[in-house]
Write a protein that holds these residues in place. Structure first.
Motif, PDB file in Angstrom:
ATOM      1  N   GLN A  37       1.022  -1.328   0.026  1.00 47.36           N
ATOM      2  CA  GLN A  37      -0.085  -0.012   0.017  1.00 47.36           C
ATOM      3  C   GLN A  37       0.806   1.189   0.074  1.00 47.36           C
ATOM      4  O   GLN A  37       1.361   1.772   1.224  1.00 47.36           O
ATOM      5  CB  GLN A  37      -0.913   0.016   1.278  1.00 47.36           C
ATOM      6  CG  GLN A  37      -1.921  -0.965   1.192  1.00 47.36           C
ATOM      7  CD  GLN A  37      -2.906  -0.987   2.420  1.00 47.36           C
ATOM      8  OE1 GLN A  37      -2.474  -0.313   3.430  1.00 47.36           O
ATOM      9  NE2 GLN A  37      -4.102  -1.334   2.289  1.00 47.36           N
ATOM     10  N   ASP A  58      -6.151   2.046  -3.843  1.00 49.56           N
ATOM     11  CA  ASP A  58      -5.682   1.074  -5.111  1.00 49.56           C
ATOM     12  C   ASP A  58      -5.971   1.686  -6.333  1.00 49.56           C
ATOM     13  O   ASP A  58      -5.339   1.299  -7.457  1.00 49.56           O
ATOM     14  CB  ASP A  58      -6.481  -0.256  -4.751  1.00 49.56           C
ATOM     15  CG  ASP A  58      -5.848  -1.160  -5.544  1.00 49.56           C
ATOM     16  OD1 ASP A  58      -4.799  -1.572  -5.847  1.00 49.56           O
ATOM     17  OD2 ASP A  58      -6.742  -1.734  -6.491  1.00 49.56           O
ATOM     18  N   TYR A  63      -2.003  -1.431  -5.801  1.00 47.45           N
ATOM     19  CA  TYR A  63      -1.265  -2.291  -4.645  1.00 47.45           C
ATOM     20  C   TYR A  63      -0.410  -3.720  -5.171  1.00 47.45           C
ATOM     21  O   TYR A  63       0.598  -3.928  -4.640  1.00 47.45           O
ATOM     22  CB  TYR A  63      -2.135  -2.777  -3.649  1.00 47.45           C
ATOM     23  CG  TYR A  63      -2.957  -1.628  -2.911  1.00 47.45           C
ATOM     24  CD1 TYR A  63      -2.529  -0.460  -2.853  1.00 47.45           C
ATOM     25  CD2 TYR A  63      -3.980  -1.800  -1.952  1.00 47.45           C
ATOM     26  CE1 TYR A  63      -3.062   0.779  -2.342  1.00 47.45           C
ATOM     27  CE2 TYR A  63      -4.676  -0.907  -1.210  1.00 47.45           C
ATOM     28  CZ  TYR A  63      -4.103   0.399  -1.333  1.00 47.45           C
ATOM     29  OH  TYR A  63      -4.846   1.629  -0.800  1.00 47.45           O
TER      30      TYR A  63
END
Length: 199
Positions: A37, A58, A63
């Motif tokens: 992340q 995301d 990610y």
């Protein structure tokens, strides 16, 4: 601690503004593999404390497929501009005052050149990296950026990137081809109006 999103995982770049705030860009993907992340940690150096940690969604920095490579900070307007050197490339914009981010992608200026052969000491290497170097003009009006796999310098008005209501297509209409240059990664803009980049 690998995998702990609360701590730094893989710091790729940072910038310190005039207040002594260090903007730390964490790629988060160890060795650019697997899940991570990406986040932006802003640290107050004079007070030795954290100001904010922002984890990118995301949808902004995937990610499983992004590389938050470099960052420039617009202290005047409270924005940071980040290059994503992965896949088809992209520019990520972070709005400090509203604690939100957006992505500019799907534009020819970001893609790189998949067939590029970069000469290094008489040998050629297939370097295909997209958006890489990024810099901000001294007056904060223009964001310059380049791909590692093409010898081209691009630019966008910063006010366009700060307008989160614009689509990728609308932003793309403002992209300017500044000219050609040597292969380079990092760039920086001086107070005299000169753009410096490596070769």
């Amino acid at each position: 601690e690998i995998g702990n999103t609360k701590v730094l995982q893989y710091v790729q770049s940072m910038e310190i503004d005039t207040r002594g705030w260090m903007w730390i860009l964490d790629v988060a993907r160890i060795n650019l593999e697997g899940y991570g992340q990406p986040k932006l940690l802003i640290w107050n150096i004079p007070l030795n404390c954290s100001i904010r940690t922002y984890i990118f969604p995301d949808s902004i920095l995937p990610y499983l497929g992004s590389f938050a490579n470099d960052i420039v900070v617009d202290e005047t307007h409270g924005f940071a501009y980040i290059s994503d050197t992965w896949g088809t490339g992209g520019l990520v914009v972070y709005d400090f005052n509203n604690d939100i981010s957006r992505r500019f992608g799907n534009d020819k200026s970001l893609l790189g050149n998949n067939s590029n052969q970069m000469p290094i000491l008489g040998r050629y290497y297939n370097v295909i990296a997209p958006t890489d170097g990024i810099s901000l003009s001294y007056d904060t009006k223009v964001v310059y950026y380049c791909e590692l796999s093409r010898m081209i310098l691009w630019a966008l008005p910063s006010e366009v990137l700060r307008n989160f209501s614009l689509t990728d297509e609308q932003i793309g209409a403002y992209v300017m081809l500044v000219g050609t240059k040597g292969y380079s990664d990092g760039m920086t803009y001086g107070s005299s109006g000169t753009l410096y980049y490596g070769d």
